[in-house]
Structures are given as structure tokens and as C-alpha cells.
Design a protein around this motif. Structure first.
Motif, short mmCIF file in Angstrom:
data_model
loop_
_atom_site.label_atom_id
_atom_site.label_comp_id
_atom_site.label_asym_id
_atom_site.label_seq_id
_atom_site.Cartn_x
_atom_site.Cartn_y
_atom_site.Cartn_z
N UNK A 124 -47.28 83.66 27.47
CA UNK A 124 -47.03 84.91 27.15
C UNK A 124 -45.64 85.13 26.35
N UNK A 125 -44.60 84.26 26.76
CA UNK A 125 -43.44 84.29 26.03
C UNK A 125 -43.61 83.72 24.74
N UNK A 126 -44.56 82.75 24.42
CA UNK A 126 -44.70 81.97 23.12
C UNK A 126 -45.39 83.29 22.28
N UNK A 127 -46.31 83.87 22.86
CA UNK A 127 -47.05 85.10 21.93
C UNK A 127 -45.85 86.08 21.65
N UNK A 128 -45.29 86.47 22.40
CA UNK A 128 -44.35 87.44 22.22
C UNK A 128 -43.12 86.86 21.14
N UNK A 129 -42.79 85.46 21.22
CA UNK A 129 -41.79 84.89 20.14
C UNK A 129 -42.37 85.11 18.70
N UNK A 130 -43.76 84.58 18.72
CA UNK A 130 -44.36 84.58 17.43
C UNK A 130 -44.68 85.93 16.94
N UNK A 131 -44.81 86.90 17.82
CA UNK A 131 -45.15 88.47 17.24
C UNK A 131 -43.75 88.78 16.69
N UNK A 132 -42.86 88.53 17.34
CA UNK A 132 -41.58 89.16 16.94
C UNK A 132 -41.22 88.35 15.79
N UNK A 133 -41.22 87.07 15.48
CA UNK A 133 -40.94 86.47 14.53
C UNK A 133 -41.42 86.82 13.19
N UNK A 134 -43.16 87.07 13.55
CA UNK A 134 -43.79 87.43 12.26
C UNK A 134 -43.36 88.88 11.74
N UNK A 135 -43.19 89.79 12.74
CA UNK A 135 -42.61 91.00 12.35
C UNK A 135 -41.25 91.01 11.52
N UNK A 136 -40.46 90.15 12.05
CA UNK A 136 -38.99 90.01 11.32
C UNK A 136 -39.11 89.32 9.98
N UNK A 137 -39.73 88.50 9.95
CA UNK A 137 -39.91 87.58 8.82
C UNK A 137 -40.61 88.14 7.88
N UNK A 138 -41.42 89.21 7.95
CA UNK A 138 -42.14 90.09 7.16
C UNK A 138 -41.04 91.11 6.42
N UNK A 139 -40.42 91.76 7.74
CA UNK A 139 -39.58 92.90 7.28
C UNK A 139 -38.37 92.63 6.40
N UNK A 140 -37.59 91.45 7.04
CA UNK A 140 -36.15 91.20 6.52
C UNK A 140 -36.48 89.85 5.55
N UNK A 141 -37.40 89.04 5.90
CA UNK A 141 -37.40 87.70 5.36
C UNK A 141 -36.95 86.49 6.10
N UNK A 142 -37.45 85.40 5.88
CA UNK A 142 -37.27 84.15 6.87
C UNK A 142 -36.01 83.86 6.82
#
Length: 219
Positions: free
Chosen positions: A15-33
Motif C-alpha cells: 500500500x505504501x509502495x503504491x502511494x509512493x509511485x502515485x505521488x512520484x508520477x504526479x509530481x514528476x509530470x507536474x514539476x519535472x523529475x
């Protein structure tokens, strides 16, 4: 997927892993890696920064995790739709139903995957960061994705419903005429559902014309 030290992932960890990946994807797309910090990922995921590092080690591997998760979901989606429309491995298919089956497969693939914001986000992240992700070259997920459709195409060819001496190549052609063609469209048109459906269904019909048996039985 296991954690970075190969220990089995418990339900809570998953569950934590899924939350981390979702958060990372959203932030990477929004602000760049480059401009996304691990602190920001942890805060958005509701976990500690130490947890993010424990699971992924560094930001590059976190990005790889985001892309691999999208790839795993793409394979699962394709497998489900192939089984639904072309039948599972070994299942007979009425020759007269072949055009409908492939067209429906392409249409639903467009709806379930190509129009998915998460899938498009992963495609964008790969395009922007491909040079930093050498693991993606000849990645097992690429072969798995191709195998899902090529196995069924090989069976249909064996049954005389398709003229496909090289099933893997035929699967590549199907994807090139459908999914890849959509991804080559301008960004604003990739989210136009009617436009995507037209490309996907036209591509499926072109595939069937190209691979119809020489006697025209599946035309």
C-alpha cells in the motif's frame, strides 16, 4: 515487486509502495523529475522520506519504478482485452467474427490504456528521461507485452485465420498501426476520445487487410 533488499512485500508495504509511485508520477509530470524532491514525494504519499529511500534508493530508481509499474499495468490490460475479445489461449474463434474481435480489441485498448492519464504520463516521462533509464532497453516488460498478442496471433495463423508466418512481427505491426500511431499524434489529440477510437479501429482493420489469408477467408 519486492523492496530494494529483496524482502517480501507485506500488504501494508504494498500500500505504501503504491502511494509512493502515485505521488512520484504526479509530481514528476507536474514539476519535472529534476525539480521534484524526495521530501515532496514522501509528503504527498503520506510516508517518511526514509521509507521512500528504503523502497527505491534514489530518485532515478523511483522514476524507473513509476515507468515499470505503468508497463506492468499495460501488459495486464492487454492480456485481459485479448482474452475478452480474441479468447484465451487455445480457444477457437469463428472466422466471421475476426473483424469484429480485432476491432473491439483495438477500440477497448484505446479506451482502457491509450486514453489513460496514468499511461500517458508514463509515456511522457520515458520520452523526457529515456537517457537516464538504460534499463528500459530490451526490458522484459517489452517482450511480455509483445508475447500477449503474438501468442494468440500464432494460434489464429495455425488455424488458418491469419496469414502470419512471424507472429511476433505481426503483433508489432498491430501495435504500430494502433497504439503507437496514437502516441505519435500531437498531445492535444491524444486525449480526444473520438479521434483515438478512429485511429485504433482503422489500425485494426488495416492489420486485418494486411494479414488476411490469401484465400480471403478472414477478410
Amino acid at each position: 515487486m519486492t523492496s530494494t533488499d529483496d524482502r517480501p512485500v507485506r500488504a501494508g508495504q504494498a500500500h505504501k509502495r503504491a502511494a509512493i509511485l502515485t505521488a512520484a508520477r504526479e509530481l514528476f509530470v507536474r514539476t519535472g523529475v529534476e525539480r521534484t524532491s524526495m521530501d515532496a514525494v514522501a509528503a504527498r504519499a503520506g510516508v517518511s522520506k526514509r521509507t521512500v529511500y528504503d523502497y527505491y534508493g534514489d530518485k532515478r530508481r523511483l522514476l524507473l519504478g513509476v515507468v515499470e509499474e505503468a508497463g506492468e499495468r499495460a501488459v495486464a490490460t492487454l492480456r485481459t482485452l485479448v482474452d475478452q475479445h480474441l479468447g484465451p489461449a487455445g480457444a477457437p474463434l469463428d472466422p466471421s467474427d475476426l473483424p469484429r474481435a480485432f476491432t473491439a480489441l483495438a477500440r477497448d485498448l484505446g479506451r482502457a490504456q491509450v486514453l489513460s492519464p496514468d499511461y500517458l504520463a508514463a509515456v511522457r516521462l520515458v520520452g523526457e528521461n529515456e537517457s537516464s533509464l538504460p534499463e528500459l532497453e530490451d526490458h522484459p516488460l517489452e517482450a511480455a507485452h509483445s508475447a500477449v498478442l503474438s501468442i494468440r496471433i500464432a494460434e489464429l495463423a495455425e488455424a488458418g485465420l491469419l496469414a502470419a508466418a512471424d507472429a511476433a512481427l505481426a503483433a508489432e505491426h498491430f501495435h504500430a498501426l494502433t497504439t503507437l500511431r496514437v502516441l505519435n499524434e500531437p498531445t492535444r489529440r491524444r486525449t480526444d476520445a473520438a479521434h483515438v477510437e478512429r485511429i485504433m479501429t482503422d489500425g485494426a482493420q488495416a492489420f486485418l487487410r494486411a494479414y488476411a489469408p490469401r484465400d480471403g477467408a478472414a477478410a
